[in-house]
Design an enzyme around this catalytic site. Sequence first.
Site, mmCIF file in Angstrom:
data_model
loop_
_atom_site.group_PDB
_atom_site.id
_atom_site.type_symbol
_atom_site.label_atom_id
_atom_site.label_comp_id
_atom_site.label_asym_id
_atom_site.label_seq_id
_atom_site.Cartn_x
_atom_site.Cartn_y
_atom_site.Cartn_z
ATOM 1 N N HIS A 121 3.644 3.808 8.897
ATOM 2 C CA HIS A 121 4.274 3.088 7.788
ATOM 3 C C HIS A 121 4.846 4.126 6.831
ATOM 4 O O HIS A 121 4.341 5.245 6.721
ATOM 5 C CB HIS A 121 3.203 2.234 7.094
ATOM 6 C CG HIS A 121 3.709 1.301 6.045
ATOM 7 N ND1 HIS A 121 4.059 1.719 4.783
ATOM 8 C CD2 HIS A 121 3.903 -0.041 6.065
ATOM 9 C CE1 HIS A 121 4.449 0.679 4.068
ATOM 10 N NE2 HIS A 121 4.371 -0.410 4.824
ATOM 11 N N ASP A 198 -4.630 5.887 7.451
ATOM 12 C CA ASP A 198 -4.102 4.673 6.835
ATOM 13 C C ASP A 198 -4.821 3.491 7.482
ATOM 14 O O ASP A 198 -4.539 3.136 8.622
ATOM 15 C CB ASP A 198 -2.587 4.600 7.062
ATOM 16 C CG ASP A 198 -1.973 3.273 6.638
ATOM 17 O OD1 ASP A 198 -2.711 2.391 6.154
ATOM 18 O OD2 ASP A 198 -0.747 3.106 6.811
ATOM 19 N N GLN A 201 -4.196 -1.843 8.018
ATOM 20 C CA GLN A 201 -4.203 -2.906 9.023
ATOM 21 C C GLN A 201 -5.490 -2.932 9.842
ATOM 22 O O GLN A 201 -5.626 -3.744 10.763
ATOM 23 C CB GLN A 201 -3.002 -2.735 9.969
ATOM 24 C CG GLN A 201 -1.654 -2.775 9.289
ATOM 25 C CD GLN A 201 -1.331 -4.118 8.663
ATOM 26 O OE1 GLN A 201 -1.923 -5.143 9.016
ATOM 27 N NE2 GLN A 201 -0.397 -4.130 7.733
ATOM 28 N N LYS A 224 -4.761 -7.363 1.770
ATOM 29 C CA LYS A 224 -4.654 -7.653 3.200
ATOM 30 C C LYS A 224 -5.984 -8.123 3.796
ATOM 31 O O LYS A 224 -6.048 -8.462 4.981
ATOM 32 C CB LYS A 224 -4.149 -6.418 3.958
ATOM 33 C CG LYS A 224 -2.732 -5.989 3.568
ATOM 34 C CD LYS A 224 -2.264 -4.799 4.371
ATOM 35 C CE LYS A 224 -0.977 -4.194 3.833
ATOM 36 N NZ LYS A 224 0.182 -5.079 3.996
ATOM 37 N N CYS A 364 8.965 -1.364 7.039
ATOM 38 C CA CYS A 364 8.662 -0.061 6.431
ATOM 39 C C CYS A 364 8.293 0.968 7.497
ATOM 40 O O CYS A 364 7.358 1.760 7.326
ATOM 41 C CB CYS A 364 7.550 -0.182 5.402
ATOM 42 S SG CYS A 364 7.988 -1.143 3.953
#
Length: 409
Positions: A121, A198, A201, A224, A364
């Site tokens: 991302h 990251d 997700q 999220k 993104c």
Amino acid sequence: MDMKNIRSQFPILDQEVNGRPLVYLDSAATSQKPLSVIESVERYYREYNSNVHRGVHTLGTKATDGFEGARDKVRKFINAASREEVIFSRGTTTSLNIVATSYGRAFCKEGDEIVISYMEHHSNLIPWQQVAKVTGATLKYIPLQKDGTLNLEDVEKTITDRTKIVAITHVSNVLGTINPIKEIAKIAHAKGAVIVVDGAQAAPHIKVDVQDLDVDFYAFSSHKMCGPTGIGVLYGKKDLLEQMEPVEFGGEMIDFVNLYDSTWKELPWKFEAGTPSIAQAIGLGAAIDFLEEIGMDNIHQHEYDLVEYALKKLSEIEGVTIFGPLDASKKGGVVTFNIDGVHPHDVSTALDMEGIAIRAGHHCAQPLMKVLNQTATARASFYLYNTKEDIDALADGLVKAKEFFSNVF
């Protein structure tokens, strides 16, 4: 999982869009919120709205207990070694920028390497581009396999003795690929590099144990994972965080202030300048309670079943190309696709007329789009409140969209 009971806790799902029951398939962008989270935020504002840490009155104490209690819930949720390793931020993007600015710029120099992947991302790409420009370090990319996965042999070849930082997504927001973070961390550490993950997700969908993964930094967002917007988490190993300088200065993060110099509070507060997102932290704590009551392993299994079903249903539609792994065991709750001859934005618009919410665009991840040779893609993303009936509606909507645009053009 009792889907009827779970869905009933999300009031937004009980509505119609364009005269059709809402089918929400955009949780990778932001998840919906259960009543327990909504009510926890409302309760704070109604009953004990106050600033934290500085006040000694009753409301201030209650607000501080709620805010710091949320930090303890996060620590347990990701199995951090101590609460000092849990930094509250505005979200994943801010967390990654803190690491890039405070650690990357201080510990990288000309000739060093920063290793990332093509599936990152922009939030885990642009900060490292900037570090490379400022320090003279080189940005390197791990090759992407045809099925959208990373090969550990490629990882070993790309990470060298010059590598100082490996920045990698745990789960791709486009391909859905679940990366072998524990193995990548082992390779990075063997070369003397730190690993930055990251987890935007991943943390909402699978059980994350930062000590077992042996990651140095891990970032994720509240919104999220059924929590409010405006707050996220940066986990960092204590010894690394102690070496780093704050990136924002002002109230809350200081110890002593003199006319020409100041000293900082201890961890975690030295990275939390200004009045924090108090209501949002309390909401995040409520979201963690909600997720843990259901069980992260149960959520992951439910999403695996949905992805497996979605891959089957969409692959049966002629003209649909699916990007990323076709093995559900290698994917998070994301299925990204295109329909031959139909722009993803047109697909999204057509589905919206059927009450189905998906995401369309470059997500993104423009460098990844170039690797895929696409300008944009359509993305359906699932969460604990989705059902196979939602996927049936998606498949039916795609067939209708395909037929409509084939007749128009």
